[in-house]
Design a protein around this motif. Structure first.
Motif, PDB file in Angstrom:
ATOM      1  N   ARG A   4      33.866  92.873   9.457  1.00 23.17           N
ATOM      2  CA  ARG A   4      33.509  94.289   9.322  1.00 23.17           C
ATOM      3  C   ARG A   4      34.462  95.140  10.153  1.00 23.17           C
ATOM      4  NH1 ARG A   4      28.559  97.749   8.414  1.00 23.17           N
ATOM      5  NH2 ARG A   4      27.514  95.964   7.456  1.00 23.17           N
ATOM      6  N   THR A   5      34.743  96.324   9.659  1.00 20.27           N
ATOM      7  CA  THR A   5      35.633  97.240  10.370  1.00 20.27           C
ATOM      8  C   THR A   5      34.938  98.563  10.644  1.00 20.27           C
ATOM      9  OG1 THR A   5      36.536  98.345   8.413  1.00 20.27           O
ATOM     10  CG2 THR A   5      37.568  96.255   9.079  1.00 20.27           C
ATOM     11  N   GLU A   6      35.579  99.358  11.488  1.00 15.05           N
ATOM     12  CA  GLU A   6      35.125 100.731  11.673  1.00 15.05           C
ATOM     13  C   GLU A   6      35.183 101.464  10.332  1.00 15.05           C
ATOM     14  OE1 GLU A   6      36.845 102.898  14.884  1.00 15.05           O
ATOM     15  OE2 GLU A   6      36.759 101.214  16.281  1.00 15.05           O
ATOM     16  N   ARG A   7      34.349 102.452  10.199  1.00 18.73           N
ATOM     17  CA  ARG A   7      34.196 103.234   8.972  1.00 18.73           C
ATOM     18  C   ARG A   7      33.540 102.422   7.856  1.00 18.73           C
ATOM     19  NH1 ARG A   7      36.635 108.073   9.019  1.00 18.73           N
ATOM     20  NH2 ARG A   7      36.954 108.120   6.756  1.00 18.73           N
ATOM     21  N   ALA A   8      32.953 101.244   8.227  1.00 18.85           N
ATOM     22  CA  ALA A   8      32.048 100.478   7.361  1.00 18.85           C
ATOM     23  C   ALA A   8      32.717  99.889   6.126  1.00 18.85           C
ATOM     24  CB  ALA A   8      30.829 101.326   6.973  1.00 18.85           C
ATOM     25  N   PHE A   9      33.644  98.968   6.366  1.00 16.99           N
ATOM     26  CA  PHE A   9      34.216  98.167   5.298  1.00 16.99           C
ATOM     27  C   PHE A   9      34.028  96.689   5.627  1.00 16.99           C
ATOM     28  CE2 PHE A   9      36.724 102.106   5.267  1.00 16.99           C
ATOM     29  CZ  PHE A   9      36.607 102.482   3.928  1.00 16.99           C
ATOM     30  N   LEU A  10      33.822  95.871   4.590  1.00 15.34           N
ATOM     31  CA  LEU A  10      33.862  94.422   4.727  1.00 15.34           C
ATOM     32  C   LEU A  10      35.168  93.939   4.113  1.00 15.34           C
ATOM     33  CD1 LEU A  10      30.238  93.247   3.793  1.00 15.34           C
ATOM     34  CD2 LEU A  10      31.219  93.565   6.067  1.00 15.34           C
ATOM     35  N   ILE A  11      35.899  93.130   4.874  1.00 19.29           N
ATOM     36  CA  ILE A  11      37.250  92.744   4.476  1.00 19.29           C
ATOM     37  C   ILE A  11      37.360  91.228   4.354  1.00 19.29           C
ATOM     38  CG2 ILE A  11      39.706  92.909   5.045  1.00 19.29           C
ATOM     39  CD1 ILE A  11      38.459  95.631   4.609  1.00 19.29           C
ATOM     40  N   ASP A  12      37.980  90.757   3.258  1.00 11.60           N
ATOM     41  CA  ASP A  12      38.444  89.379   3.111  1.00 11.60           C
ATOM     42  C   ASP A  12      39.968  89.428   3.085  1.00 11.60           C
ATOM     43  OD1 ASP A  12      35.761  89.187   2.498  1.00 11.60           O
ATOM     44  OD2 ASP A  12      36.055  88.101   0.612  1.00 11.60           O
ATOM     45  N   ALA A  13      40.617  88.414   3.640  1.00  6.40           N
ATOM     46  CA  ALA A  13      42.082  88.364   3.573  1.00  6.40           C
ATOM     47  C   ALA A  13      42.562  86.938   3.697  1.00  6.40           C
ATOM     48  CB  ALA A  13      42.708  89.231   4.669  1.00  6.40           C
ATOM     49  N   LYS A  30      40.666  91.886   0.135  1.00  5.75           N
ATOM     50  CA  LYS A  30      39.509  92.371  -0.619  1.00  5.75           C
ATOM     51  C   LYS A  30      38.738  93.329   0.277  1.00  5.75           C
ATOM     52  CE  LYS A  30      35.145  90.665  -2.601  1.00  5.75           C
ATOM     53  NZ  LYS A  30      34.312  89.443  -2.792  1.00  5.75           N
ATOM     54  N   ILE A  31      38.373  94.473  -0.243  1.00  2.00           N
ATOM     55  CA  ILE A  31      37.697  95.509   0.533  1.00  2.00           C
ATOM     56  C   ILE A  31      36.391  95.884  -0.153  1.00  2.00           C
ATOM     57  CG2 ILE A  31      37.873  97.843   1.503  1.00  2.00           C
ATOM     58  CD1 ILE A  31      41.036  96.443   0.153  1.00  2.00           C
ATOM     59  N   LYS A  32      35.304  95.798   0.545  1.00  2.00           N
ATOM     60  CA  LYS A  32      34.040  96.326   0.040  1.00  2.00           C
ATOM     61  C   LYS A  32      33.670  97.549   0.869  1.00  2.00           C
ATOM     62  CE  LYS A  32      29.301  95.369  -1.287  1.00  2.00           C
ATOM     63  NZ  LYS A  32      28.226  94.368  -1.474  1.00  2.00           N
ATOM     64  N   GLU A  68      37.143 107.058   3.072  1.00  2.00           N
ATOM     65  CA  GLU A  68      38.546 106.793   2.756  1.00  2.00           C
ATOM     66  C   GLU A  68      38.971 105.534   3.510  1.00  2.00           C
ATOM     67  OE1 GLU A  68      42.645 109.364   2.600  1.00  2.00           O
ATOM     68  OE2 GLU A  68      41.583 109.334   4.523  1.00  2.00           O
ATOM     69  N   CYS A  69      39.711 104.670   2.831  1.00  2.00           N
ATOM     70  CA  CYS A  69      40.177 103.428   3.447  1.00  2.00           C
ATOM     71  C   CYS A  69      41.663 103.558   3.775  1.00  2.00           C
ATOM     72  CB  CYS A  69      39.946 102.249   2.501  1.00  2.00           C
ATOM     73  SG  CYS A  69      40.367 100.645   3.205  1.00  2.00           S
ATOM     74  N   ILE A  70      42.019 103.229   4.999  1.00  2.00           N
ATOM     75  CA  ILE A  70      43.417 103.277   5.434  1.00  2.00           C
ATOM     76  C   ILE A  70      43.764 101.915   6.025  1.00  2.00           C
ATOM     77  CG2 ILE A  70      45.125 104.451   6.861  1.00  2.00           C
ATOM     78  CD1 ILE A  70      43.174 106.826   7.028  1.00  2.00           C
ATOM     79  N   ILE A  71      44.767 101.252   5.439  1.00  2.00           N
ATOM     80  CA  ILE A  71      45.182  99.921   5.890  1.00  2.00           C
ATOM     81  C   ILE A  71      46.661  99.955   6.241  1.00  2.00           C
ATOM     82  CG2 ILE A  71      45.394  97.482   5.265  1.00  2.00           C
ATOM     83  CD1 ILE A  71      43.102  97.836   3.332  1.00  2.00           C
ATOM     84  N   TRP A 118      40.656 100.081  15.152  1.00  2.00           N
ATOM     85  CA  TRP A 118      40.541 101.220  16.048  1.00  2.00           C
ATOM     86  C   TRP A 118      41.259 102.434  15.437  1.00  2.00           C
ATOM     87  CZ3 TRP A 118      45.673 101.831  17.507  1.00  2.00           C
ATOM     88  CH2 TRP A 118      46.458 100.663  17.507  1.00  2.00           C
ATOM     89  N   ASN A 119      40.740 103.604  15.751  1.00  2.00           N
ATOM     90  CA  ASN A 119      41.242 104.879  15.224  1.00  2.00           C
ATOM     91  C   ASN A 119      41.155 104.954  13.705  1.00  2.00           C
ATOM     92  OD1 ASN A 119      41.756 105.571  17.825  1.00  2.00           O
ATOM     93  ND2 ASN A 119      43.979 105.428  17.705  1.00  2.00           N
ATOM     94  N   GLY A 120      40.305 104.104  13.101  1.00  2.00           N
ATOM     95  CA  GLY A 120      40.063 104.211  11.672  1.00  2.00           C
ATOM     96  C   GLY A 120      41.114 103.590  10.779  1.00  2.00           C
ATOM     97  N   ILE A 121      42.110 102.907  11.365  1.00  2.00           N
ATOM     98  CA  ILE A 121      43.148 102.245  10.568  1.00  2.00           C
ATOM     99  C   ILE A 121      42.924 100.743  10.637  1.00  2.00           C
ATOM    100  CG2 ILE A 121      45.624 101.838  10.306  1.00  2.00           C
ATOM    101  CD1 ILE A 121      46.084 104.589  11.593  1.00  2.00           C
ATOM    102  N   ILE A 122      42.833 100.101   9.472  1.00  2.00           N
ATOM    103  CA  ILE A 122      42.582  98.662   9.408  1.00  2.00           C
ATOM    104  C   ILE A 122      43.915  97.926   9.494  1.00  2.00           C
ATOM    105  CG2 ILE A 122      41.681  96.794   7.974  1.00  2.00           C
ATOM    106  CD1 ILE A 122      39.817  98.938   6.693  1.00  2.00           C
TER     107      ILE A 122
END
Length: 821
Positions: A714-723, A734-736, A742-745, A691-695
């Motif tokens: 899958r996250t907001e702003r269209a990323f696929l995440i492995d962890a 892992k971020i695709k 811009e990716c913010i984690i 939410w709010n674009g922060i993973i």
């Protein structure tokens, strides 16, 4: 269809075996049966005595005739005047009693219960065991009949790509068994299509109402017609639905013998439906459906059918993966994903209250329709984080396709431009009138459109945003902006407002500025501002937006969010619309200022004080999501554990607590699907939030989960995440990037980390407390780990994705000799 590697497919197949639904006994009630479906047709497999029942369903078989209100009195101005003058009885008479269906006495839009196909054996079934293989969506089992030594092995499935049910029995030859006896058995297996079960009284909500058969007769339905095809091979069952369609069932049984075994293949096809465009075309449509069934039943190469069927499910399971240490909760996660993939398919209708398992034998609870005041939202929440966007497509198309009707509703009822859906609707948006409070609520369609907003946030599809979503957001905002009036202090307000299901349809259900509605208005403002900025559209309403954000604050006091202005949560209540600013809207967050944090904490404290006595099953997974947004992993987990008290051995959510665990006063058992699907979203929320674009990685897992792993969430702003989490430490992420954003984690590694590109070249170093922020290229993959060496170690570790379970038990669901929970 995109092909996956054999290695990955084999791994998923083996992994999911621990979550297959295993039956040690025959399910002797529909509610405990084996569910199978393909997004358009479904069956429930169960049985008793010497019969196996296949209760059929089809998602476009509806009664769609509707009650049209008299808009000269059925309009907003009249309702507002009556409510402000406290003429509640008259308001209820006009806006509820005159239009609402009671005990099915009036023809109204509803899903329709369908026949059973009955498989009758010459003697009783004395042994039954089966396994629903989730990976292939195929049920394999064994039946042993009284007075017959050899077991009958069976395989049953609903074909994933055609409207075909395949049921195959196989009797293997054994030494000492007379083949003539086998032949006699086969000849005495009978197949029929029956409606006798529709003649029983009542349903889970109204046990004394007319039978489904008598109800439909009173609505003008004719008896079904049975006949054979010209070659005497196919048995047809035709049911006309007055004015707008019908359905046709075709079935045939084929004997197939070899030196090793005798086989019986049962093929069932179901076509038809109802739609406004079918009017005056029923005869021609019936001929078309008959030809389609004949062609489908020609296919007797079951090996080819199985191959085609598995293609869909192989691809479906490859979309994402989760491994957590809680075996029961993980089993629920995957079983609900199976049901979701069975219930909602691209190009089909969205999943309704009971999906493709409409109640056997009775008119369905709550008409089996689409409820827009929580149910359809919970149903589709998991599609976004689990990367099953094809599953979300039917809801998108349904809402977009019915927009014109909702515009007409708004003009007729309110007298201005906007959208208005009502609470309960049919397959084409037809109104199913119930409580006048819920049917009035403008928030129904706005909340449903919020799901379209989530689709945009998780896909970052700007074309969808511009062409589909933005016009809907503007019309939703138009509706609410027309309803705002100045109060005695000169501030804009909603003079009559409603919080779903609070006081049901009683006078106290009405108030001023309900928190849920204020939240929806504020969501629309923020969404429109974001859309205008992204699409570079001039925002000529900025000053008005800011005025509304200033004047329309949330009603709240020291106990947290109020229901509406001046009304605290005064009793246990199942619907959390007053907490919508926390979830799903994400407007008040734990990252906010002290006021926001206090609102969240005090509101959850008030929930705990009031208790769960008036909750129903779907309340628990939603509260798990709210607790996760609040940062409380233990509460999020506990809500999901309590949810098991509201489901059957085959995982169906039954709303009430008939076994009386003591969590709820409701003890009824009407089945609806949304809560189980919501539990998928709740598990996902514990593993990843955006939410709010922060993973946020593993943000709210309980402290006793030391290990966890997921792929392609899958996250907001269209990323696929492995962890991967081991011993409470994140080893790698892992971020695709699917859109090049811009990716913010949020940095929860607990140590200094490095960013690597897909060639494992180091790009950046982050301090221990630094937000992980970096630019991405669309289609590129990135890694975050402590070092290149630790990343390489993690790559090796991530192949061992089976996280050790705290409980070694597997296959929790299915009918057991001794209940699992």
């Amino acid at each position: 269809m995109k092909k996956k590697s054999v290695k990955q497919s084999d791994f998923l197949k083996n992994y999911l075996q621990q979550h297959d639904m295993v039956y040690e006994l025959m399910p002797t009630e529909w509610l405990s049966g084996i569910p199978m479906a393909n997004g358009e047709i479904g069956i429930m497999l169960w049985g008793e005595n010497n019969r196996i029942h296949l209760t059929l369903d089809k998602n476009d078989v509806w009664e769609i005739r509707e009650i049209i209100p008299d808009y000269s009195e059925f309009n907003y101005q009249n309702l507002k005047n009556l409510l402000l003058n406290k003429e509640f009885g008259k308001a209820k008479q006009i806006f509820e009693s005159k239009v609402a269906q009671r005990n099915n006495k009036k023809v109204h839009p509803t899903r329709l219960p369908l026949p059973r196909v009955e498989i009758e054996f010459p003697s009783n079934i004395k042994e039954f065991d089966s396994r629903l293989d989730l990976f292939s969506a195929i049920c394999n089992g064994r039946i042993k009949l009284k007075n017959f030594q050899i077991p009958l092995h069976f395989r049953c499935y609903v074909h994933s790509q055609t409207n075909l049910v395949i049921f195959r029995f196989n009797i293997r030859h054994c030494e000492g068994i007379d083949t003539e006896k086998i032949s006699n058995l086969i000849q005495n297996i009978k197949l029929s299509t029956s409606i006798e079960h529709l003649k029983a009284k009542g349903n889970a909500l109204h046990p004394n109402q007319l039978s489904a058969y008598k109800t439909l007769k009173s609505w003008g339905y004719k008896d079904p017609v049975s006949y054979k095809d010209a070659w005497n091979e196919i048995d047809f069952h035709w049911q006309e639905i007055p004015e707008y369609g019908g359905y046709l069932i075709g079935r045939k049984m084929i004997a197939d013998h070899s030196a090793e075994s005798h086989s019986i293949i049962i093929l069932i096809s179901l076509e038809g439906g109802t739609d406004e465009t079918y009017k005056d075309k029923i005869v021609d449509l019936k001929t078309f459906w008959e030809e389609k069934i004949v062609n489908q039943l020609k296919c007797e190469d079951t090996s080819q059918l199985v191959k085609e069927h598995k293609e869909f499910w192989n691809d479906y399971w490859s979309k994402s993966f989760v491994s957590i240490p809680d075996s029961k909760l993980e089993n629920l996660f995957y079983l609900e994903l199976y049901k979701l993939g069975s219930s909602s398919r691209k190009g089909k209708l969205p999943c309704s209250l009971q999906g493709l398992w409409t109640k056997d034998g009775t008119m369905p609870p709550w008409s089996g329709d689409y409820h827009l005041d929580m149910n359809i939202q919970e149903t589709y929440w998991p599609t976004y984080p689990t990367n099953h966007l094809d599953v979300a497509e039917p809801l998108n198309r349904f809402l977009l396709g019915n927009k014109k009707r909702f515009e007409e509703n708004c003009q007729n009822f309110f007298g201005f431009k906007g959208v208005h859906s009502g609470c309960a609707i049919g397959r084409n948006g037809e109104r199913v009138f119930g409580y006048y409070t819920a049917e009035y609520w403008p928030g129904n369609i706005v909340w449903a459109v919020h799901n379209l907003w989530l689709y945009w946030r998780f896909t970052w599809d700007k074309r969808f945003l511009k062409r589909r979503l933005l016009p809907y957001l503007e019309d939703c905002f138009s509706t609410y902006s027309h309803l705002l009036e100045e109060d005695e202090n000169g501030y804009l307000c909603l003079p009559i407002s409603y919080s779903p299901e609070y006081y049901e349809n009683q006078p106290k259900s009405w108030g001023k500025n309900a928190t849920g509605e204020i939240g929806l208005i504020r969501f629309l403002i923020h969404a429109l501002k974001e859309a205008y900025a992204i699409l570079q559209i001039d925002n000529d309403r900025e000053e008005y937006f800011e005025k509304l954000l200033y004047e329309l604050d949330y009603p709240a006091d020291l106990s947290g969010f109020q229901i509406y202005e001046g009304e605290q949560l005064n009793f246990s209540h199942r619907h959390f619309s007053h907490l919508m600013p926390i979830h799903p809207l994400g407007l008040v967050t734990r990252d906010g200022d002290r006021d926001d944090q206090y609102l969240i904490e005090s509101s959850l404290k008030k929930i705990r004080e009031m208790g769960t006595g008036n909750w129903t099953g779907w309340s628990w997974p939603w509260m798990s999501l709210i607790a996760s947004r609040a940062g409380n992993g233990e509460m999020a987990w506990k809500m999901l554990q309590d949810y098991f008290c509201f489901i059957t051995p085959n995982s169906f959510h039954i709303n009430g607590d008939p076994r009386k665990f003591g969590l709820s006063h409701f003890t009824y058992n009407p089945m609806t699907l949304e809560a189980g699907f919501c539990s998928i979203a709740a598990v996902s929320e514990m593993l990843i939030q955006s939410w709010n674009g922060i993973i946020r990685i593993f943000p709210t897992i309980p402290e006793f989960w030391k290990d966890a792993y997921f792929q392609s969430l899958r996250t907001e702003r269209a990323f696929l995440i492995d962890a991967l989490l081991l011993n409470r430490k994140i080893l790698f992420v892992k971020i695709k990037s699917l859109a090049g954003n811009e990716c913010i984690i949020e940095n929860s590694f607990g140590f200094k980390t490095k960013l690597f590109d897909q060639k494992f070249s180091e790009m950046k170093t982050f301090k221990q407390t630094e937000m992980l922020k970096f630019n991405t290229v669309k289609g590129e993959t990135y890694f975050i780990a402590r070092s290149l060496m630790s990343l390489q170690d993690s790559k090796h570790l991530k192949d061992k994705v089976h996280i050790e379970k705290l409980d070694s038990k597997s296959n929790w669901f299915g009918k057991k000799r001794f209940p699992s929970f």
